[in-house]
Design a protein around this motif. Structure first.
Motif, PDB file in Angstrom:
ATOM      1  N   ARG A 210       5.353 -11.572  -3.683  1.00  0.00           N
ATOM      2  CA  ARG A 210       4.740 -12.341  -2.600  1.00  0.00           C
ATOM      3  C   ARG A 210       5.162 -11.776  -1.243  1.00  0.00           C
ATOM      4  O   ARG A 210       4.344 -11.623  -0.338  1.00  0.00           O
ATOM      5  N   ILE A 211       6.436 -11.462  -1.091  1.00  0.00           N
ATOM      6  CA  ILE A 211       6.936 -10.884   0.162  1.00  0.00           C
ATOM      7  C   ILE A 211       6.315  -9.505   0.399  1.00  0.00           C
ATOM      8  O   ILE A 211       5.917  -9.173   1.521  1.00  0.00           O
ATOM      9  N   ALA A 212       6.224  -8.685  -0.647  1.00  0.00           N
ATOM     10  CA  ALA A 212       5.656  -7.342  -0.503  1.00  0.00           C
ATOM     11  C   ALA A 212       4.197  -7.406  -0.087  1.00  0.00           C
ATOM     12  O   ALA A 212       3.731  -6.582   0.706  1.00  0.00           O
ATOM     13  N   ARG A 213       3.446  -8.357  -0.583  1.00  0.00           N
ATOM     14  CA  ARG A 213       2.035  -8.496  -0.208  1.00  0.00           C
ATOM     15  C   ARG A 213       1.896  -8.914   1.249  1.00  0.00           C
ATOM     16  O   ARG A 213       1.007  -8.470   1.955  1.00  0.00           O
ATOM     17  N   ARG A 214       2.779  -9.775   1.711  1.00  0.00           N
ATOM     18  CA  ARG A 214       2.712 -10.275   3.086  1.00  0.00           C
ATOM     19  C   ARG A 214       3.102  -9.192   4.092  1.00  0.00           C
ATOM     20  O   ARG A 214       2.560  -9.135   5.186  1.00  0.00           O
ATOM     21  N   TRP A 215       4.043  -8.337   3.748  1.00  0.00           N
ATOM     22  CA  TRP A 215       4.554  -7.330   4.679  1.00  0.00           C
ATOM     23  C   TRP A 215       4.012  -5.939   4.389  1.00  0.00           C
ATOM     24  O   TRP A 215       4.705  -4.953   4.578  1.00  0.00           O
ATOM     25  N   ARG A 216       2.781  -5.858   3.935  1.00  0.00           N
ATOM     26  CA  ARG A 216       2.193  -4.570   3.609  1.00  0.00           C
ATOM     27  C   ARG A 216       2.069  -3.719   4.873  1.00  0.00           C
ATOM     28  O   ARG A 216       1.527  -4.170   5.877  1.00  0.00           O
TER      29      ARG A 216
END
Length: 110
Positions: free
Chosen positions: A39-45
Motif C-alpha cells: 500500500r505504501i509503495a503504491r502511494r509513493w510511486r
C-alpha cells in the motif's frame, strides 16, 4: 523478516504449547507487513519520464519563435511555443512530443 524471528523464538525459546501460537502470530504479522508495504509503495510511486516534466518550469535559452531551446533540470531541450518567448523568460511545460517540449509563458519569476 518477522516470520523468521517468530520461527527462531518458537524453536529455541518458547515452550512446546506456545511455540505454535508464536509461529501463527509471526505469520499473521508477516502478511500484515507485506500488505502495508504494498500500500505504501503504491502511494509513493516515483514519477519519471515525460509525465514528470509536464507542469514544471524551464528557462528559455534561445528565442522561441516558435522553435528554440529551454533549460530544464540542467538539460537543454528543443521547445516550441505558440506565444513566443525571449531568452531568460520562464515557461511552463504543457506537453512532450517526442524530444520536443511544448511550452507556454509562465507567470512565475526566475
Amino acid at each position: 523478516m518477522i516470520f523468521v524471528l517468530a520461527l527462531l523464538l518458537a524453536l529455541f525459546l518458547v515452550p512446546s504449547p506456545w511455540n505454535i501460537v508464536v509461529i501463527f502470530l509471526g505469520a499473521v504479522a508477516e502478511v500484515g507487513e507485506v500488505i502495508w508495504g504494498r500500500r505504501i509503495a503504491r502511494r509513493w510511486r516515483p514519477r519519471t519520464g515525460a509525465e514528470a516534466m509536464i507542469g514544471t518550469s524551464a528557462k528559455v535559452v534561445t528565442p522561441l519563435r516558435p522553435n528554440g531551446q529551454v533549460r530544464l533540470n540542467g538539460e537543454l531541450w528543443e521547445a516550441v511555443s505558440d506565444e513566443g518567448a525571449d531568452p531568460g523568460d520562464i515557461v511552463r511545460v504543457d506537453a512532450v512530443e517526442g524530444l520536443t517540449l511544448v511550452v507556454s509563458r509562465s507567470t512565475s519569476r526566475p
